[in-house]
Design a protein around this motif. Structure first.
Motif, PDB file in Angstrom:
ATOM      1  N   GLU A   1      14.332  76.588  -0.655  1.00  0.00           N
ATOM      2  CA  GLU A   1      14.685  75.683  -1.756  1.00  0.00           C
ATOM      3  C   GLU A   1      16.102  75.876  -2.315  1.00  0.00           C
ATOM      4  O   GLU A   1      16.836  74.890  -2.459  1.00  0.00           O
ATOM      5  CB  GLU A   1      13.659  75.804  -2.882  1.00  0.00           C
ATOM      6  N   PRO A   2      16.546  77.093  -2.648  1.00  0.00           N
ATOM      7  CA  PRO A   2      17.902  77.218  -3.212  1.00  0.00           C
ATOM      8  C   PRO A   2      18.990  76.680  -2.291  1.00  0.00           C
ATOM      9  O   PRO A   2      19.906  75.981  -2.741  1.00  0.00           O
ATOM     10  CB  PRO A   2      18.047  78.725  -3.442  1.00  0.00           C
TER      11      PRO A   2
ATOM     12  N   GLY B   1      12.025  84.384   0.964  1.00  0.00           N
ATOM     13  CA  GLY B   1      13.235  83.920   1.627  1.00  0.00           C
ATOM     14  C   GLY B   1      14.436  84.514   0.918  1.00  0.00           C
ATOM     15  O   GLY B   1      14.535  84.464  -0.305  1.00  0.00           O
ATOM     16  N   VAL B   2      15.372  85.096   1.679  1.00  0.00           N
ATOM     17  CA  VAL B   2      16.458  85.858   1.071  1.00  0.00           C
ATOM     18  C   VAL B   2      17.366  84.996   0.195  1.00  0.00           C
ATOM     19  O   VAL B   2      17.998  85.498  -0.741  1.00  0.00           O
ATOM     20  CB  VAL B   2      17.266  86.594   2.167  1.00  0.00           C
ATOM     21  N   ASN B   3      17.426  83.680   0.448  1.00  0.00           N
ATOM     22  CA  ASN B   3      18.340  82.851  -0.349  1.00  0.00           C
ATOM     23  C   ASN B   3      17.925  82.734  -1.814  1.00  0.00           C
ATOM     24  O   ASN B   3      18.707  82.285  -2.651  1.00  0.00           O
ATOM     25  CB  ASN B   3      18.535  81.473   0.285  1.00  0.00           C
ATOM     26  N   TRP B   4      16.694  83.160  -2.147  1.00  0.00           N
ATOM     27  CA  TRP B   4      16.263  83.146  -3.544  1.00  0.00           C
ATOM     28  C   TRP B   4      17.009  84.164  -4.397  1.00  0.00           C
ATOM     29  O   TRP B   4      17.091  84.017  -5.620  1.00  0.00           O
ATOM     30  CB  TRP B   4      14.754  83.387  -3.639  1.00  0.00           C
ATOM     31  N   ILE B   5      17.547  85.207  -3.773  1.00  0.00           N
ATOM     32  CA  ILE B   5      18.197  86.265  -4.559  1.00  0.00           C
ATOM     33  C   ILE B   5      19.605  86.596  -4.065  1.00  0.00           C
ATOM     34  O   ILE B   5      20.204  87.567  -4.525  1.00  0.00           O
ATOM     35  CB  ILE B   5      17.347  87.555  -4.563  1.00  0.00           C
ATOM     36  N   SER B   6      20.148  85.797  -3.135  1.00  0.00           N
ATOM     37  CA  SER B   6      21.398  86.205  -2.487  1.00  0.00           C
ATOM     38  C   SER B   6      22.646  85.439  -2.913  1.00  0.00           C
ATOM     39  O   SER B   6      23.747  85.804  -2.515  1.00  0.00           O
ATOM     40  CB  SER B   6      21.244  86.098  -0.960  1.00  0.00           C
ATOM     41  N   ASP B   7      22.508  84.375  -3.692  1.00  0.00           N
ATOM     42  CA  ASP B   7      23.683  83.632  -4.156  1.00  0.00           C
ATOM     43  C   ASP B   7      24.222  84.304  -5.416  1.00  0.00           C
ATOM     44  O   ASP B   7      23.676  84.156  -6.502  1.00  0.00           O
ATOM     45  CB  ASP B   7      23.317  82.171  -4.441  1.00  0.00           C
ATOM     46  N   GLY B   8      25.320  85.031  -5.258  1.00  0.00           N
ATOM     47  CA  GLY B   8      25.880  85.801  -6.371  1.00  0.00           C
ATOM     48  C   GLY B   8      26.370  84.954  -7.529  1.00  0.00           C
ATOM     49  O   GLY B   8      26.498  85.450  -8.648  1.00  0.00           O
ATOM     50  N   ASP B   9      26.659  83.666  -7.280  1.00  0.00           N
ATOM     51  CA  ASP B   9      27.164  82.794  -8.347  1.00  0.00           C
ATOM     52  C   ASP B   9      26.061  82.016  -9.046  1.00  0.00           C
ATOM     53  O   ASP B   9      26.325  81.294 -10.001  1.00  0.00           O
ATOM     54  CB  ASP B   9      28.178  81.790  -7.763  1.00  0.00           C
ATOM     55  N   SER B  10      24.831  82.135  -8.558  1.00  0.00           N
ATOM     56  CA  SER B  10      23.733  81.366  -9.138  1.00  0.00           C
ATOM     57  C   SER B  10      23.074  82.133 -10.280  1.00  0.00           C
ATOM     58  O   SER B  10      22.599  83.257 -10.083  1.00  0.00           O
ATOM     59  CB  SER B  10      22.682  81.065  -8.061  1.00  0.00           C
ATOM     60  N   PRO B  11      23.036  81.540 -11.482  1.00  0.00           N
ATOM     61  CA  PRO B  11      22.353  82.208 -12.600  1.00  0.00           C
ATOM     62  C   PRO B  11      20.884  82.499 -12.296  1.00  0.00           C
ATOM     63  O   PRO B  11      20.354  83.527 -12.693  1.00  0.00           O
ATOM     64  CB  PRO B  11      22.487  81.206 -13.751  1.00  0.00           C
ATOM     65  N   LEU B  12      20.216  81.573 -11.557  1.00  0.00           N
ATOM     66  CA  LEU B  12      18.816  81.777 -11.219  1.00  0.00           C
ATOM     67  C   LEU B  12      18.662  82.982 -10.296  1.00  0.00           C
ATOM     68  O   LEU B  12      17.791  83.835 -10.514  1.00  0.00           O
ATOM     69  CB  LEU B  12      18.232  80.534 -10.545  1.00  0.00           C
TER      70      LEU B  12
END
Length: 310
Positions: A41-42, A207-218
């Protein structure tokens, strides 16, 4: 006779108009349905929202579901595209073959399953043989792990019984019988994170993209009070260097064991909005958005840098 000729010509003109009428959408305009596995999803959200920002007349009606449901939605023509972590099965291909529909499957990224524990759990390393023993029901407690310091039963936490995360792991370890495994499903990747954070004996799979975007507040909020486990292929790792986390570089270099491909599967019959989005992903800045999500793009976005001498 003249009257009959006029009627015939009228029908011919109507047929020509009907045949030449433009499709309801094109690469920059229109509205289509898209579905995706919830673990992606992210990343998917960042891509389609960026595309809508570039082309204001484009609209994607996106639904996120467990992967099996997402693919079924596309097969029954309730969505034009599906983002998936696997290609179609032979049974699913047969559905298209029966209806004489040509589909496209495009590899767009390498993703990883992140293994997470709460901060109160001091363990941060695990091996693939240990994971295999867990999924065969041979290891059931944290203290049975070679480097385990946490005590208590290992509770495996997944998002959904039909999710790509669970299906991938069961296939990876060739699990035939899950009755001996303590599995808890939390309904979504976000809820897996919340459950793991509160339960020290839980081992979550997301899924790793839930926690891997350093610029995403979520992503920043979700990654609080979590540990991401390092995983080693070796049964007896010699040092910490033998363990790898699902960082982008480790996905690209294929050193992280629990990695998988991501595909966009399209049933679009013309060069429409779906084709526009796919081209954006593989030929335009979509690769940069995939990279920003923490995954490894199939075709990295090429950035040109000009250096000037002073």
């Amino acid at each position: 006779m003249n009257t009959l000729l006029k009627v015939w010509m009228g029908f011919s003109l109507l047929s020509l108009v009907a045949c030449s009428s433009p499709p309801p959408d094109n690469p920059t305009h229109g509205q289509i349905g898209v579905t995706a596995d919830e673990s992606l999803e992210p990343m998917v959200e960042s891509i389609y929202k960026a595309y809508e920002g570039v082309y204001p007349n484009a609209k994607f009606n996106v639904t996120f579901k467990p992967e099996e449901e997402a693919i079924a939605t596309m097969l029954r023509d309730s969505a034009r595209l599906v983002f998936s972590t696997r290609e179609l099965s032979e049974r699913e291909k047969a559905v298209f073959a029966k209806e004489k529909i040509k589909y496209k499957s495009i590899f767009i990224a390498i993703d990883g399953i992140a293994l997470i524990v709460g901060r109160q759990n001091p363990d941060s390393l695990i091996t693939m043989p240990e994971l295999d023993a867990i999924f065969q029901g041979q290891i059931t407690r944290w203290e049975q792990l070679k480097r385990g310091t946490q005590t208590g039963p290992i509770v495996l936490v997944f998002d959904n019984s039909n999710s790509s995360n669970l299906n991938f792991v069961l296939n990876q370890f060739k699990v035939k019988d899950i009755s001996r495994i303590k599995i808890f499903t939390a309904k979504s990747n976000k809820e897996v994170i919340e459950y793991v954070r509160k339960n020290p004996t839980a081992l979550g799979f997301i899924g790793v993209n839930w926690i891997s975007d350093g610029d995403s507040p979520l992503a920043a909020e979700l990654s609080k009070n979590l540990r991401v486990l390092g995983v080693s292929e070796k049964a007896n790792p010699a040092s910490i260097e033998d363990y790898f986390q699902p960082f982008q570089k480790n996905l690209g270099l294929k050193t992280y064991p629990l990695r998988r491909n991501v595909y966009v599967i399209s049933r679009e019959a013309h060069a429409g909005l779906g084709s526009g989005l796919i081209n954006y992903i593989i030929r335009d800045v979509g690769g940069l958005l995939i990279e920003k999500s923490g995954l490894w793009p199939a075709k990295p976005y090429i950035r040109e840098v000009y250096l000037e001498k002073h």
